[in-house]
Structure formats: C-alpha cells, structure tokens
Motif scaffolding. Structure first.
Motif, PDB file in Angstrom:
ATOM      1  N   ASN A 153       0.798  -1.262   0.052  1.00  0.00           N
ATOM      2  CA  ASN A 153       0.024  -0.043  -0.032  1.00  0.00           C
ATOM      3  C   ASN A 153       0.716   1.238  -0.114  1.00  0.00           C
ATOM      4  OD1 ASN A 153      -2.795  -0.941   0.001  1.00  0.00           O
ATOM      5  ND2 ASN A 153      -2.416  -1.749   2.092  1.00  0.00           N
ATOM      6  N   HIS A 168       1.641   4.726  -2.306  1.00  0.00           N
ATOM      7  CA  HIS A 168       0.878   5.246  -3.482  1.00  0.00           C
ATOM      8  C   HIS A 168       1.802   6.499  -3.628  1.00  0.00           C
ATOM      9  CE1 HIS A 168      -2.409   2.693  -2.871  1.00  0.00           C
ATOM     10  NE2 HIS A 168      -2.435   2.935  -1.597  1.00  0.00           N
ATOM     11  N   ASP A 186       1.290   9.884  -6.063  1.00  0.00           N
ATOM     12  CA  ASP A 186       0.296  10.640  -6.812  1.00  0.00           C
ATOM     13  C   ASP A 186       0.929  12.039  -7.184  1.00  0.00           C
ATOM     14  OD1 ASP A 186      -2.222  11.809  -8.061  1.00  0.00           O
ATOM     15  OD2 ASP A 186      -3.387  11.408  -6.072  1.00  0.00           O
ATOM     16  N   ASN A 191       0.017  -3.819  -3.874  1.00  0.00           N
ATOM     17  CA  ASN A 191      -0.682  -2.724  -3.899  1.00  0.00           C
ATOM     18  C   ASN A 191       0.024  -1.554  -4.084  1.00  0.00           C
ATOM     19  OD1 ASN A 191      -3.305  -4.490  -3.052  1.00  0.00           O
ATOM     20  ND2 ASN A 191      -1.860  -4.496  -1.202  1.00  0.00           N
ATOM     21  N   THR A 224       0.745   1.953  -6.088  1.00  0.00           N
ATOM     22  CA  THR A 224       0.137   2.886  -7.132  1.00  0.00           C
ATOM     23  C   THR A 224       1.007   3.986  -7.645  1.00  0.00           C
ATOM     24  OG1 THR A 224      -2.272   2.124  -6.062  1.00  0.00           O
ATOM     25  CG2 THR A 224      -2.034   4.209  -7.581  1.00  0.00           C
ATOM     26  N   LYS A 283       0.305   7.178 -10.113  1.00  0.00           N
ATOM     27  CA  LYS A 283      -0.646   7.619 -11.011  1.00  0.00           C
ATOM     28  C   LYS A 283      -0.343   9.298 -11.161  1.00  0.00           C
ATOM     29  CE  LYS A 283      -4.208   8.542  -7.817  1.00  0.00           C
ATOM     30  NZ  LYS A 283      -5.930   8.518  -7.452  1.00  0.00           N
TER      31      LYS A 283
END
Length: 303
Positions: A67, A69, A71, A90, A92, A94
C-alpha cells in the motif's frame, strides 16, 4: 507521496573498472561471463547477450512493501531507474511525470495488484539505450493503463511473464528510437493458465515505432494466454509478428486496426487466433475507423 519532486541523483557503477555494457531492458553486463553477439538483421541490427547480467538499480526503491502510493509526483534528472518496486503489493503510481532519466521510468518486479496509470513518460534511457519506459515482470494482477510514453530509445511498455496483466488504453509515440528488436508495447513469456487469468492488451494506440526490425505491438518469446484486441498501430517498421520462437500459444489477435498486415497474418500459426482485424493503409481513413480507440487512449482528459 503526493505532489513531490524527486530529482538530481546519480549512479556511479559504470565508472568502475569492470567495464560496462548495457543489456536490453534494465539489465547490464557486470564484467563477468561471456558476451555473445546475435544478429537480427544482417548488416543492420544485432543484440549483445551476456551470459550473466545484473539489474540497474532504482533511485527510489520499494522492497517488500504494501500500500505505497505515488500521486502527482515528478521524477527527473536521475542517473538510474527512477522508481522501482520489488515484491511489493498494492503499489499505485498515477498522474505523475517522468523525464530526463538515464534509464527507465518505472519497473515493477513481483508483487500483486500494482496500478500504473495516467503517467507521462518521455525522454528517458538517455544513457542506457535498452531501457523501456515501463517494465513489469513476474507480477500478479498488474494494470498499466492510460499512460503516454514518448521519445524512448527502446520499448515503450514491456511485460515479462506474469499473471493477470492488463495493458489498457495507453499511448506510445516515438519508441525504438535507437535500438532494434522491440516495440511500442512488448510482451513475452507465459501469462496465467487460461484466458481468464492471462494477459490483456486492449485499447492501446502505438504510433511511430522506429529503427529496423521492430514491431509496433510485439508478443514474443513463447507468449501464452494473451488477448490482443481493439488496438491501433501506425507507422511502424512492422505492425506485429505472429511467427516467433518459441512459438506463441493460445494468443488471440482480434478487432485490431493497423496500416499494414502483421508478419505471418497470411499464414497464421497454430497457436494464434487471428480474427476481425482491419488493415487500412490510408492514415486518415484508419484514424476515422478507429476514432473511439484514439479518443480513449493516453492520458485521461479529466485528470
């Protein structure tokens, strides 16, 4: 990690006395073992293959995480791979940008449920020409979607063996600018054990794949359980190829649009289903016929 800039790091291994030779992907020769030259196009293109290779490290490295991330981050002026994840679940990444990099932008090796989406990657591989924009390998249920990869020396997006890989609605432009034997999107090896668990390459637009012996959309080296559908390929040395070694098995090419027939489409091998594909040599007519695919590929307009 949101809205951060990662910049200005180097990697000094190539200055050592072992010598340095970049292999394809994110691999390099570390000075041990043998090097063999394999000619792929006589007097035009070849690859050098070391008997033993190492992996270029990442400036930002995730190992055995869960987890994490990123961004709306910015990665630039980095002397190795920008961001790498190893055996991490998991992850990410983006809405971020990657440019002016010595090697690849993103690599994911192992792990489950990675999402790489809506990133702009360009002008990477400035020192190590075999570097793809995005590379995933040995992943489970990894999605690479809505990215724009442009101006890279080798492949835009690479997927090695894995399970449940999805490469969806990406745009690659000006790939294979330096080296041969690759593609805008390249996938190799076994993918799952059925079409339900296999790889899907869908809704992508691949434009301007340069140099001799390249294939805009390239399934290679024993790819199995792959569905290639609703993609558009224009201005490549070859749009795709169906005869590779080891041969393709349980690979479906359907409802794709391109400006030239793939190599082998007139003699489809036993392991390939080839149906409902459209070849239109006129670029304007091709764009009109595949307008909906073009409109949905690449960076999301509302992000």
């Amino acid at each position: 990690f949101k809205g951060l800039t990662f910049a200005d790091a180097t990697w000094l291994f190539p200055n050592r006395d072992q010598a340095f030779l970049h292999y394809h992907g994110s691999g390099y020769y570390n000075g041990t073992g043998e090097i063999n030259k394999v000619v792929v196009v006589e007097d035009q293109a070849w690859v050098t293959v070391p008997s033993h290779s190492e992996t270029i490290p990442a400036s930002i490295q995730l190992e055995h995480t869960d987890n994490i991330h990123f961004d709306n981050c910015h990665f630039t002026r980095l002397g190795a791979i920008a961001l790498g994840a190893v055996n991490s679940d998991n992850v990410t990444v983006k809405s971020s940008s990657f440019h002016t990099l010595a090697s690849s932008a993103l690599t994911v090796t192992g792990g489950k449920n990675a999402l790489i989406s809506n990133n702009f990657i360009h002008n990477i591989g400035l020192d190590y020409s075999g570097s793809p924009g995005i590379a995933i390998n040995s992943t489970t249920d990894c999605e690479v979607s809505h990215n724009h990869v442009s101006h890279v020396p080798h492949c835009g997006i690479v997927a090695g063996p894995g399970q449940g890989t999805k490469i969806l609605r990406n745009l690659t432009t000006n790939t294979m600018n330096v080296l041969a034997d690759g593609g805008g999107i390249y996938l190799a090896g076994p993918q799952g054990d059925s079409h339900a668990t296999g790889a899907v390459i869908s809704g992508n637009v691949i434009q301007d794949t340069h140099t001799p012996y390249n294939f805009g959309l390239y399934t290679d080296y024993g790819a199995t359980w792959v569905t290639v559908e609703h993609n558009v390929v224009t201005r490549a040395d070859s749009t795709s190829i169906l005869h590779v070694s080891p041969p393709l098995e349980n690979v479906i090419y359907r409802h794709n649009f391109w400006d030239a027939d793939p190599i082998g489409s007139d003699n489809v091998p036993a392991g390939v289903t080839y149906e409902g594909n459209t070849t239109i040599s006129d670029e304007h007519k091709l764009h009109a016929a595949a307008f909906d695919i073009h409109a949905r590929a690449g960076l999301k307009r509302d992000s």
